[in-house]
Each structure stands twice: as C-alpha cells, then as structure tokens.
Design an enzyme around this catalytic site. Sequence first.
Site, PDB file in Angstrom:
ATOM      1  N   VAL A  40       7.238 -10.209 -14.250  1.00  0.00           N
ATOM      2  CA  VAL A  40       8.256 -11.195 -14.613  1.00  0.00           C
ATOM      3  C   VAL A  40       9.629 -10.529 -14.685  1.00  0.00           C
ATOM      4  O   VAL A  40      10.634 -11.112 -14.275  1.00  0.00           O
ATOM      5  CB  VAL A  40       7.906 -11.897 -15.944  1.00  0.00           C
ATOM      6  CG1 VAL A  40       8.961 -12.944 -16.294  1.00  0.00           C
ATOM      7  CG2 VAL A  40       6.537 -12.551 -15.858  1.00  0.00           C
ATOM      8  N   ASP A  41       9.675  -9.294 -15.173  1.00  0.00           N
ATOM      9  CA  ASP A  41      10.932  -8.542 -15.155  1.00  0.00           C
ATOM     10  C   ASP A  41      11.438  -8.382 -13.729  1.00  0.00           C
ATOM     11  O   ASP A  41      12.622  -8.561 -13.444  1.00  0.00           O
ATOM     12  CB  ASP A  41      10.734  -7.151 -15.772  1.00  0.00           C
ATOM     13  CG  ASP A  41      10.861  -7.161 -17.284  1.00  0.00           C
ATOM     14  OD1 ASP A  41      11.654  -7.947 -17.809  1.00  0.00           O
ATOM     15  OD2 ASP A  41      10.160  -6.363 -17.932  1.00  0.00           O
ATOM     16  N   TYR A  42      10.539  -8.019 -12.825  1.00  0.00           N
ATOM     17  CA  TYR A  42      10.948  -7.791 -11.437  1.00  0.00           C
ATOM     18  C   TYR A  42      11.467  -9.079 -10.809  1.00  0.00           C
ATOM     19  O   TYR A  42      12.521  -9.087 -10.154  1.00  0.00           O
ATOM     20  CB  TYR A  42       9.780  -7.238 -10.623  1.00  0.00           C
ATOM     21  CG  TYR A  42      10.195  -6.806  -9.238  1.00  0.00           C
ATOM     22  CD1 TYR A  42      10.756  -5.561  -9.008  1.00  0.00           C
ATOM     23  CD2 TYR A  42      10.060  -7.674  -8.159  1.00  0.00           C
ATOM     24  CE1 TYR A  42      11.163  -5.171  -7.741  1.00  0.00           C
ATOM     25  CE2 TYR A  42      10.470  -7.296  -6.888  1.00  0.00           C
ATOM     26  CZ  TYR A  42      11.013  -6.049  -6.681  1.00  0.00           C
ATOM     27  OH  TYR A  42      11.432  -5.675  -5.434  1.00  0.00           O
ATOM     28  N   GLY A  75      14.823  -9.927 -12.144  1.00  0.00           N
ATOM     29  CA  GLY A  75      15.839  -9.098 -11.506  1.00  0.00           C
ATOM     30  C   GLY A  75      16.233  -9.650 -10.147  1.00  0.00           C
ATOM     31  O   GLY A  75      17.418  -9.662  -9.777  1.00  0.00           O
TER      32      GLY A  75
END
Length: 408
Positions: free
Chosen positions: A180-182, A185
């Site tokens: 989810v972070d990726y 981003g």
Amino acid sequence: MSALPLSGIKILDLTRVLAGPLSAQMLADLGAEVIKIERPGGGDDARAFGPPYLRDPEGKNNNNNSFYLCANRNKKSVTVNIATAEGQDIVRELAKSCDVMMENYKVGDLKRYRLDYESIKEINPGIIYCSVTGFGQTGPYAPRAGYDAILQAMGGLMSVTGHIDGEPGAGPMKVGPSIVDYMTGMNASIGILAALYHRKANGGEGQHVDVCLFDTVIAALSHYAQIFLVNGQTPPRRGTWGNGGMPAGVFRCTDGELMLVVGNDGQFQRTCAGLGAPELASDPRFVKNNDRVVHGKEIMAIFAGLFLKKPVAYWLEELEKAGVPSGPINDFSQVFSDPHVQSRGMQVKVNHPLQPDLSLIRNAITFSGTPVKDYRAPPLLGADTKDVLATIGYDEAKVEALKEKKMV
C-alpha cells in the site's frame, strides 16, 4: 543523450519512511533535483528500521539500512531541525525556488511551523504541494497516523487475502511487502506530474495534492471491490487461485511448485492435452470458463493430481510448448539470477561510501529517448547540507554555527 524527463524540476522532500520517499525517488530517477530534509542526528525514521545495515569499513554503527536504501537514491540529504525558527526559515527559503514540496506529517502538524500549503503558497504561488498521509486531509480519521499494515486491514485487502476458508491457516492475511505504501507513492507521483502539467498548460497555477493510503488501497482493490458494489457480497479469499481464468493457482509437482493460469478455453484444451488428460476438455463441467469457475474445486483437485506426476521443469516446458501462461515460484535469489531479469537490468550498481558496488533495484519505467541510466547512491545523513544551503546564502561559517546549535 537527451535530458531526463524531469530535468529542471526541483523538489523539496519532507517525507519520511516509505510512501512519500518512494514517490520522491521515482521523480528523482526521472531527473528531478530532490532535496531531502532530515532531522539532525537521527534522520528519516526509516534509518532506524533495520537490520540489515551496510557494513562500515571501520566497524562503526551507521544508519544506512535496507529500508532507507530502497527509497532514497538520487536525492540530496540536508539536515534541518524544523522545530526551530531558524530551521523553518531555511525550509521556507528553499521552498521559494522549488516546483514541488512534499510532506507526510500528520494533518495540521506543519501549520504550527508555517510550513503548511497555505503558508508556502504565500511565498511561492506556483508550488505543487503534495501531502501523503494515512487517511487524507479531510474526514473523521484525518488526524490519525497510518501505517501500511493498518491500511491493508482497514481498506479490505486483508479480508480477501489468505488461504481459502476451511483450509488450514485460513483467515485474514497481510500481503508481504508494504504494497500500500508503494502504490500510494505511485499515486503521489501521478498527482504531482499531473499538477505540474496543469500548471504549465493552464496559466501557472499551483495546487495542493492530497494522497493517502486509505484511498489508495480501496481504489487498488479494483475488480474485487467492484464485485461488492455490484452484488453486495465480499469475494471470498482465494488463496493462490487466480482472478479470471480457471483453473489457476499453485500446483505441487514431484520436486516443487509452479503457478498456472489457464486464461481461456483454448488454453484449457491445450493444458489438458499436455497433462495427458484431453478428455477433461469435453467434460460438461469444464467446457467453458464459466463452467470451470462453478466447478472450480473439482477441476483444481483433478489438476493437482496430474501435476504430482512430474517435476516442475518438465511441466513448465510442456506448458510453454502449449502456449499456456505458467511460471516457477521463485525466491529472490532465483529472481535476480533469472536471465530475463538480468537482460532487463533490474539490478543496478551504485557507488556508496560504505559499499562501492551496492546493488539497488532500477526504476521500472524505460524510455526510448530519455533513458534512466545513472543512479546515485542514497545519501549519507546530511551529506549535502553545506552545498545546498550555500545556494540560499549560507556560507560555511554560518552552517558550522548552526551545526553547533544542532539546528542542521
């Protein structure tokens, strides 16, 4: 060689940990000058998310770990204590000449330092200001901090990930990497690029870009979430089963496992022939893909028995001949030794002060006219403080005085 796509774009990066830094790294790879602001002493929170750390030739502890290294190449590191008036002045002065400012502080935190969008807009009306948070700038959860695993849970991803209900170990499961972070981003990068284009094409207006993990994970559930919106039912966990063609999933062979996705009826016929069971293709339960979905457990069980007769390499070769998508279950060692991965150059070498041949993962985008070829190692903490501050009038003596007061 042509200039990189974002040559001439200047970004002030106040993000930490993963989602924001990944976005800034993507833009840095594409040629933007990215000035990363870090806390004096500790730096980006990610620097403490180890081990493993790089080995210092003198055996000293350092803060260059895998978590930090994966998201901060091609940047300049400047240490500034933004909790001090002097530090805030430095950031504002840098922001005057930047096209983009990025931050991932909790909603409202930077307003007290006059580093929020409205404050920066007053000194640079054209600024693209991107805020990356867990839950966004508005809504009842906006004040909350958010980490990838929490959003995988709250956004519904864990509810559809894991072993099939009724199997051993069934229940909600987190996706391994901070996916989810990726994805957040990536959304931040898309938002920034779109805002930059809008500014150029529509009269020089800047704007505030609001990107969050919660919105991102919900949007990324795509066809899974759409099933719920159509019929009101949450799709069941499917384990390794595919999401369209059937049969699809991991099958055990005599010496390991492979992943198979039978995407259409023609592929099914060829797979059955290759497995030595051509009669399955005319079985009324399995003729059409919709039939195979209805009878999924039955066809998966039959295929499981057939694959157990031969080793992985044998089946992969047969499936390749039949034109049926399949592949081995690779670990990272196998991934980076794969001849195709090597031919695509997915592992790049950079010269890091602690490791002259440090390996990193290349940017996944390729360009015919403006290729990304040169990568700079993620910077040591504060490595560029003196040089960057010199561009806004801070001479060496002034920088040293600030260092003594632990402001930079």
